[in-house]
Scaffold this motif. Structure first.
Motif, PDB file in Angstrom:
ATOM      1  N   MET B   1      25.329  23.048 -21.830  1.00 24.80           N
ATOM      2  CA  MET B   1      24.238  22.638 -21.111  1.00 24.80           C
ATOM      3  C   MET B   1      25.464  21.619 -20.827  1.00 24.80           C
ATOM      4  N   ILE B   2      25.332  20.816 -19.005  1.00 24.92           N
ATOM      5  CA  ILE B   2      25.804  19.950 -18.884  1.00 24.92           C
ATOM      6  C   ILE B   2      24.752  19.261 -18.217  1.00 24.92           C
ATOM      7  N   LEU B   3      24.468  18.091 -18.442  1.00 26.59           N
ATOM      8  CA  LEU B   3      24.217  17.344 -17.876  1.00 26.59           C
ATOM      9  C   LEU B   3      24.709  15.685 -17.111  1.00 26.59           C
ATOM     10  N   HIS B   5      25.820  11.406 -16.962  1.00 22.62           N
ATOM     11  CA  HIS B   5      25.022  10.644 -17.017  1.00 22.62           C
ATOM     12  C   HIS B   5      23.610   9.874 -16.791  1.00 22.62           C
ATOM     13  N   THR B   8      21.084  12.443 -18.224  1.00 19.52           N
ATOM     14  CA  THR B   8      20.728  12.003 -20.118  1.00 19.52           C
ATOM     15  C   THR B   8      20.265  11.144 -20.284  1.00 19.52           C
ATOM     16  N   LEU B  11      16.523  11.498 -19.825  1.00 21.68           N
ATOM     17  CA  LEU B  11      15.583  12.167 -20.324  1.00 21.68           C
ATOM     18  C   LEU B  11      15.547  11.044 -21.907  1.00 21.68           C
ATOM     19  N   PHE B  12      16.352  10.410 -21.985  1.00 17.06           N
ATOM     20  CA  PHE B  12      16.370   9.396 -23.522  1.00 17.06           C
ATOM     21  C   PHE B  12      14.824   8.756 -23.115  1.00 17.06           C
ATOM     22  N   ALA B  15      12.167  10.164 -23.104  1.00 15.25           N
ATOM     23  CA  ALA B  15      11.730  10.588 -24.860  1.00 15.25           C
ATOM     24  C   ALA B  15      11.177   9.534 -25.011  1.00 15.25           C
ATOM     25  N   VAL B  16      11.554   8.770 -25.411  1.00 15.02           N
ATOM     26  CA  VAL B  16      11.910   7.253 -26.226  1.00 15.02           C
ATOM     27  C   VAL B  16      10.422   6.516 -25.322  1.00 15.02           C
ATOM     28  N   ALA B  19       7.505   8.428 -27.056  1.00  9.85           N
ATOM     29  CA  ALA B  19       7.733   8.260 -28.478  1.00  9.85           C
ATOM     30  C   ALA B  19       6.565   6.752 -28.722  1.00  9.85           C
ATOM     31  N   PHE B  22       3.122   6.117 -27.985  1.00  3.25           N
ATOM     32  CA  PHE B  22       2.186   5.974 -28.954  1.00  3.25           C
ATOM     33  C   PHE B  22       2.784   5.861 -30.170  1.00  3.25           C
ATOM     34  N   LEU B  23       3.605   5.593 -30.142  1.00  2.00           N
ATOM     35  CA  LEU B  23       3.456   4.966 -31.999  1.00  2.00           C
ATOM     36  C   LEU B  23       2.788   3.586 -31.886  1.00  2.00           C
ATOM     37  N   LYS B  25       0.966   2.009 -29.277  1.00  2.00           N
ATOM     38  CA  LYS B  25      -0.597   1.437 -28.855  1.00  2.00           C
ATOM     39  C   LYS B  25      -1.246   2.952 -29.312  1.00  2.00           C
ATOM     40  N   GLN B  31      -0.752   3.069 -23.544  1.00  2.00           N
ATOM     41  CA  GLN B  31      -0.290   4.303 -24.224  1.00  2.00           C
ATOM     42  C   GLN B  31       0.605   4.695 -22.760  1.00  2.00           C
TER      43      GLN B  31
END
Lengths: 146, 58
Positions: B1-3, B5, B8, B11-12, B15-16, B19, B22-23, B25, B31
């Motif tokens: 799989m090629i994403l 820059h 990517t 996506l980063f 996801a962050v 997370a 939810f961590l 708030k 949230q």
């Protein structure tokens, strides 16, 4: 000093006592490390469990499919050891890395390098989730007398 | 799989941000607000730093 000590002794006790549950905390933390989100699932935090699993899984699987590098415990230097500690944080995804990325790592291209960072990010993110699961589990029983 | 820059980075950031929201708030509205602002912050800062580095790429 003496008056200070006296003050400490005569300070009224807290009205509520927090009862800690270390066994549940350790079980939740271990489960959260093995499978991201599982610790929160055991603690009945459904939304958190789902979000943490999706966040960690998407980062780890994308990183592996991009042929990112996985660091192993036989590290040659401190940076590789840090990489190993970050990678192993993602639990099951670390141990299934060979199954998910059957072609093996390839960091000769930028994509593989990005993948390496995503895998490390997934591990560190899951370590934060493990710590939260531990903290929630520790105080699960609530306040005594409440 | 090629994403790429940028993919990517997206996506980063997604996801962050989720997370972290939810961590840190407790209510759903907090949230959501935190996740959106954090996601946009990641994108804006990354694109801004990219533009700042652009003169040095030539």
């Amino acid at each position: 000093m003496e008056s200070g000590e006296t003050e400490m002794e005569t300070e009224p006790a807290a009205t509520t006592t927090v009862r800690l549950n270390p066994l549940l905390a350790i079980a939740a933390a271990a489960a959260a490390w093995c499978v991201p989100g599982l610790g929160h699932l055991l603690l009945r935090r459904w939304a958190k469990a789902l979000v943490y699993f999706l966040a960690v899984a998407s980062l780890a699987v994308a990183g592996l499919l991009m042929r990112g590098n996985i660091f192993h415990s036989n590290a040659a230097d401190a940076f590789e050891m840090l990489g190993f500690l970050a990678d192993i944080g993602s639990g099951v995804f670390y141990f299934l890395a060979d199954k998910i990325d059957v072609a093996g790592p390839d960091v000769s291209h930028a994509s593989g390098d990005y993948g390496t960072r995503l895998i490390a990010t997934a591990g560190v993110l899951n370590i934060l989730c493990v710590l939260e699961a531990f903290e929630i589990g520790l105080r699960r029983r609530g306040r005594a007398g409440a | 799989m090629i994403l790429s820059h940028f993919q990517t980075l997206m996506l980063f950031a997604l996801a962050v941000s989720l997370a972290f929201a939810f961590l840190s708030k407790h209510t759903m509205s907090e949230q959501l607000r935190y996740a959106v602002w954090s996601f946009l912050g990641f994108l804006v800062v990354a694109i801004g730093i990219g533009w700042l580095m652009y003169p040095f790429s030539r």
